[in-house]
Design a protein around this motif. Sequence first.
Motif, PDB file in Angstrom:
ATOM      1  N   ALA A  71      -3.313   8.526  15.538  1.00  0.00           N
ATOM      2  CA  ALA A  71      -4.028   7.713  14.542  1.00  0.00           C
ATOM      3  C   ALA A  71      -3.634   8.048  13.096  1.00  0.00           C
ATOM      4  O   ALA A  71      -4.469   8.048  12.208  1.00  0.00           O
TER       5      ALA A  71
ATOM      6  N   PRO B 276      -5.071   2.513   2.750  1.00  0.00           N
ATOM      7  CA  PRO B 276      -4.532   2.378   4.101  1.00  0.00           C
ATOM      8  C   PRO B 276      -3.131   2.993   4.163  1.00  0.00           C
ATOM      9  O   PRO B 276      -2.417   3.015   3.170  1.00  0.00           O
ATOM     10  N   ARG B 277      -2.777   3.508   5.341  1.00  0.00           N
ATOM     11  CA  ARG B 277      -1.524   4.258   5.486  1.00  0.00           C
ATOM     12  C   ARG B 277      -0.484   3.415   6.217  1.00  0.00           C
ATOM     13  O   ARG B 277      -0.734   2.936   7.326  1.00  0.00           O
TER      14      ARG B 277
ATOM     15  N   LEU C  90      -7.294  -4.351   6.104  1.00  0.00           N
ATOM     16  CA  LEU C  90      -7.050  -2.910   6.206  1.00  0.00           C
ATOM     17  C   LEU C  90      -7.547  -2.167   4.964  1.00  0.00           C
ATOM     18  O   LEU C  90      -8.022  -1.038   5.055  1.00  0.00           O
TER      19      LEU C  90
ATOM     20  N   ARG D 189     -11.269  -1.817   5.440  1.00  0.00           N
ATOM     21  CA  ARG D 189     -11.659  -0.972   6.569  1.00  0.00           C
ATOM     22  C   ARG D 189     -11.494   0.523   6.280  1.00  0.00           C
ATOM     23  O   ARG D 189     -12.173   1.348   6.857  1.00  0.00           O
ATOM     24  N   THR D 190     -10.532   0.871   5.412  1.00  0.00           N
ATOM     25  CA  THR D 190     -10.247   2.281   5.189  1.00  0.00           C
ATOM     26  C   THR D 190     -10.942   2.755   3.908  1.00  0.00           C
ATOM     27  O   THR D 190     -10.981   2.035   2.913  1.00  0.00           O
TER      28      THR D 190
ATOM     29  N   GLY E  14      -5.366  -0.659  13.968  1.00  0.00           N
ATOM     30  CA  GLY E  14      -4.115  -0.705  13.209  1.00  0.00           C
ATOM     31  C   GLY E  14      -3.219  -1.828  13.730  1.00  0.00           C
ATOM     32  O   GLY E  14      -3.563  -2.532  14.676  1.00  0.00           O
TER      33      GLY E  14
ATOM     34  N   TRP F  38      -1.073   1.151  -1.254  1.00  0.00           N
ATOM     35  CA  TRP F  38      -0.915   1.761   0.068  1.00  0.00           C
ATOM     36  C   TRP F  38      -0.485   3.219  -0.069  1.00  0.00           C
ATOM     37  O   TRP F  38       0.204   3.592  -1.015  1.00  0.00           O
TER      38      TRP F  38
ATOM     39  N   LEU G  80      -0.845   4.979  15.865  1.00  0.00           N
ATOM     40  CA  LEU G  80      -1.591   3.929  15.144  1.00  0.00           C
ATOM     41  C   LEU G  80      -3.089   4.174  15.259  1.00  0.00           C
ATOM     42  O   LEU G  80      -3.574   4.585  16.317  1.00  0.00           O
ATOM     43  N   SER G  81      -3.803   3.889  14.176  1.00  0.00           N
ATOM     44  CA  SER G  81      -5.260   4.021  14.216  1.00  0.00           C
ATOM     45  C   SER G  81      -5.847   2.874  15.040  1.00  0.00           C
ATOM     46  O   SER G  81      -5.221   1.825  15.180  1.00  0.00           O
TER      47      SER G  81
ATOM     48  N   ASP H  98      -2.225   3.067   9.672  1.00  0.00           N
ATOM     49  CA  ASP H  98      -2.952   1.815   9.884  1.00  0.00           C
ATOM     50  C   ASP H  98      -1.987   0.649  10.085  1.00  0.00           C
ATOM     51  O   ASP H  98      -2.382  -0.406  10.581  1.00  0.00           O
TER      52      ASP H  98
END
Length: 294
Positions: free
Chosen positions: A165, A109-110, A101, A104-105, A197, A130, A193-194, A168
Amino acid sequence: MVKTWSTPVSAEESRLIPCNLCGGSRFKPALKCEGFTYVRCARCGLVQMNPQPSAAAVGRRYQDAFGSDYLSYELANEAAFLNLQLLALKDAGFDSLEKELMRRTVEAPRVLDVGCATGSLLLHLQSRGWHVTGVEISPAAEFARRERGLDIRSLPLEENHFPPASFDLILASHLIEHLNDPGSFVREARRILSPGGRICITTPNIAGFQSRLFGSRWRSAIFDHLYLFSVQTLQALLTGAGFTIEGVYTWGGLAAGAAPPRLKKIADQAAKRWGWGDVMLLRGAPCNFRPTEV
Ligand SMILES: [Zn+2]
């Protein structure tokens, strides 16, 4: 063993409801506890408190009845709870998931922790990079905001109207069994959720060794738990809301001191081998389809 918090049983309006998982209305007796009853849906097997107190009555418990006692309980057990949550996440492959994650972000990431109590897990994740948000309806929310500067929302998940979204990773540890409408919760989690996610839900396992052994005296058969899931029923709830199950993890055969050492050893091994653990974590990812169109 960490003591489970439980609100004393009080007179609240309650009514018979259809099964939250399949809509069925035929039930068989499951557990008869002092002041409340669990039944098992004849169609899908979901164990539920039925008749069930209304959402308004349950909401009042967390806002009023819990009061400052609940905050003291959470603070007294904070280190133990955080440790258990970190062990659970580690078992569920959190380290590699976090790497994925983070890669990817573009920004951090959230993560959303629903039922975050005093926010200790969020603080930990924040220190690892995070972007953290919590949902907590008890007075612990105010503590987490004031003392820890965390972004904590005090409304039930669905009432926050997060944009699609928004997150994550969604974590819900020892939360879903307290909700009147767990189906609505997982559908909302799916919506916010993204793509790519994940969701991690931790809850007591009614098909576990301790539940089989203790019956209505099982430590998780308490007034505040409106649903008692098995791997099978929680899996069905998640897949029905548009999730693919990535992993099922269970822990805890018997607590130390609950049985002679030889029985404890057998129970712990059975828990690991056959998924008979007292607590389980299911990890899911959104499927590519929209659940409303299925
Ligand atoms: Zn059912």
